[in-house]
Motif scaffolding. Structure first.
Motif, PDB file in Angstrom:
ATOM      1  N   ILE A   1      -6.101  19.790 -85.065  1.00  0.00           N
ATOM      2  CA  ILE A   1      -6.722  20.929 -84.381  1.00  0.00           C
ATOM      3  C   ILE A   1      -7.904  21.489 -85.154  1.00  0.00           C
ATOM      4  CG2 ILE A   1      -4.625  21.636 -83.152  1.00  0.00           C
ATOM      5  CD1 ILE A   1      -4.564  23.948 -85.353  1.00  0.00           C
TER       6      ILE A   1
ATOM      7  N   LEU B 256     -12.706  24.468 -85.822  1.00  0.00           N
ATOM      8  CA  LEU B 256     -11.699  24.009 -84.856  1.00  0.00           C
ATOM      9  C   LEU B 256     -12.249  22.765 -84.178  1.00  0.00           C
ATOM     10  CD1 LEU B 256     -10.607  27.390 -83.223  1.00  0.00           C
ATOM     11  CD2 LEU B 256      -9.512  26.142 -85.087  1.00  0.00           C
TER      12      LEU B 256
ATOM     13  N   MET C 124      -5.957  29.073 -83.792  1.00  0.00           N
ATOM     14  CA  MET C 124      -6.649  28.795 -82.525  1.00  0.00           C
ATOM     15  C   MET C 124      -7.042  30.075 -81.793  1.00  0.00           C
ATOM     16  SD  MET C 124      -6.478  25.347 -81.983  1.00  0.00           S
ATOM     17  CE  MET C 124      -6.473  25.022 -80.251  1.00  0.00           C
ATOM     18  N   HIS C 125      -6.187  31.106 -81.867  1.00  0.00           N
ATOM     19  CA  HIS C 125      -6.416  32.255 -80.991  1.00  0.00           C
ATOM     20  C   HIS C 125      -6.709  33.571 -81.710  1.00  0.00           C
ATOM     21  CE1 HIS C 125      -5.348  29.604 -77.780  1.00  0.00           C
ATOM     22  NE2 HIS C 125      -4.197  29.331 -78.372  1.00  0.00           N
TER      23      HIS C 125
ATOM     24  N   ARG D  78      -0.609  27.478 -85.966  1.00  0.00           N
ATOM     25  CA  ARG D  78      -1.558  26.930 -84.978  1.00  0.00           C
ATOM     26  C   ARG D  78      -2.087  28.053 -84.086  1.00  0.00           C
ATOM     27  NH1 ARG D  78      -1.537  25.483 -79.719  1.00  0.00           N
ATOM     28  NH2 ARG D  78      -2.745  23.626 -79.157  1.00  0.00           N
TER      29      ARG D  78
END
Ligand SMILES: Nc1ncnc2c1ncn2[C@@H]1O[C@H](COP(=O)(O)OP(=O)(O)O)[C@@H](O)[C@H]1O
Ligand SMILES: N[C@@H](CCC(=O)OP(=O)(O)O)C(=O)O
Length: 365
Positions: free
Chosen positions: A321, A364, A288-289, A284
């Protein structure tokens, strides 16, 4: 008051305006909206109407006990739809065109293209498309469910620059003003984040569906595609006078600067997921990052049945997500989940690449 400019708009009118007493059509609030539509068309602007109210309009025509069943509501919608269309048609001296859609229609590429082509031809021929959900043929799971989100999808398909949601309230407040008399009005929203979603409550009346919650969802869909959304009080005739003068009443949701391209829009809104990949916290974090692709090592379980190239949701704990196109089928992923990428060949006897979902094939959420 800020200026408000647009060229092609979807105007969504809620049940509370079509059938204010909840069981029959009324023109009481529609006249100023119709006048605004006529004035806008006369200026060369293009309008598509998304009109609710078929269930409320047909309510008095179908017998039911305390609460109508789904079939009774569908019958109400079928009777009410013709009345709602007739109610609009009497206010215009040009053709109105009925378009009834379901969620399936918007998620199927061929049907999506047909809807797009039909809307384009109707606008070219100066007819007024009036869209509603096709309540007869959908059960709850297959519904868009509320006309706020249906209006957002319509704005995307029609490549509109603006969505105007006419409701029974002035716009977004920091709490539901029906429950909190101290709620403060918010004239402009620059970014739709969790804090904005948290302000929104459910429907204000028994005829409304979704309340402010679904309006914010609709505004978010539009913002991500570069479409501005305005929520106004359709009961206030002065709102339409202001709009005709290029002024901005209500709450404006400013479109996002980083608007989705056509492919991302397609992935985000049109493709329907066939399954779910549950991933661990490390994966995750990477998605996400770090802008990473999804590797088999981060997948903890595989749900649903899908072929290579089909769309799947990516979930961590209880939260979806992301969404993306899987290079492997569900049965292949069951064999390689949790494994290092260099083992794919050995485990499957072949490899379609070391990632499961490439970053370019992922959005996302
Ligand atoms: N934060 C909020 N700001 C404004 N209205 C809100 C908010 N939260 C909930 N609402 C409710 O949303 C209602 C409008 O939505 P809804 O009843 O679904 O009407 P419509 O038929 O126009 O879609 C308002 O009447 C209001 O009671
Ligand atoms: N298809 C339904 C729409 C229900 C709905 O979303 O209503 P609303 O919240 O008033 O826009 C009908 O026409 O009654």
């Amino acid at each position: 008051m800020s200026q408000f400019a647009w060229q092609r708009a979807v105007i969504k009118v809620g049940s509370a305006l079509i059938a204010p007493d909840g069981n029959a059509c009324s023109s009481q609030f529609l006249l100023p909206i119709a006048q605004f539509i006529c004035a806008s068309r006369a200026q060369g602007k293009e309008v598509i109407l998304v009109s609710s109210g078929s269930v409320a309009a047909g309510r008095s025509k179908i017998a039911y006990k305390h609460f109508p069943s789904i079939a009774e509501k569908q019958a109400m919608a079928a009777v009410g739809q013709t009345q709602m269309m007739a109610n609009w048609a009497q206010l215009f001296d040009f053709d109105c065109a009925q378009i009834l859609l379901t969620s399936d229609d918007l998620h199927n590429r061929t049907r999506y293209v047909n809807i797009k082509n039909t809307l384009r031809e109707l606008l070219r021929n100066h007819a007024l498309p009036i869209v509603n959900e096709n309540d007869t043929v959908v059960i709850n799971e297959l519904k868009v469910g509320d006309n706020d989100n249906l209006a957002a999808y319509t704005a995307l398909v029609a490549q509109a620059d603006t969505l105007i949601i006419c409701s029974d309230i002035d716009g977004l407040y920091d709490a539901d003003p029906r429950k909190n008399p101290h709620a403060r009005f918010i004239p402009k929203v620059h970014e739709i984040n969790q804090q904005i979603h948290d302000l929104a409550g459910g429907a204000g009346t028994s005829v409304g569906t979704g309340g402010m919650r679904t309006k914010i969802q609709a505004a978010e869909k539009c913002a991500k595609s570069g479409i501005q959304t305005l929520i106004v009080n359709g009961r206030n005739a002065d709102v339409f006078a202001q709009l005709s003068q290029g002024k901005q009443p209500g709450t404006l949701f400013v479109p996002s600067k980083n608007r989705d391209g056509a492919r991302t829009q397609w992935l985000r809104h049109t493709l329907r997921s066939k399954g779910t990949l549950v991933i661990d916290v490390g994966a995750r974090q990477a998605l996400m990052h770090k802008g990473a692709s999804l590797l088999p090592s981060g997948i903890t379980s595989v749900l649903g049945s899908f072929k290579p190239g089909e769309a799947v949701d990516i979930r961590c704990k209880d939260q979806i997500i992301a969404k993306g196109l899987s290079l492997y089928s569900n049965s292949e992923l069951v064999k390689i989940k949790g494994q290092q990428s260099d083992k794919i060949d050995t485990l499957l006897g072949y490899s379609s690449g070391e990632v499961v979902i490439h970053r370019d094939d992922m959005v996302l959420l």
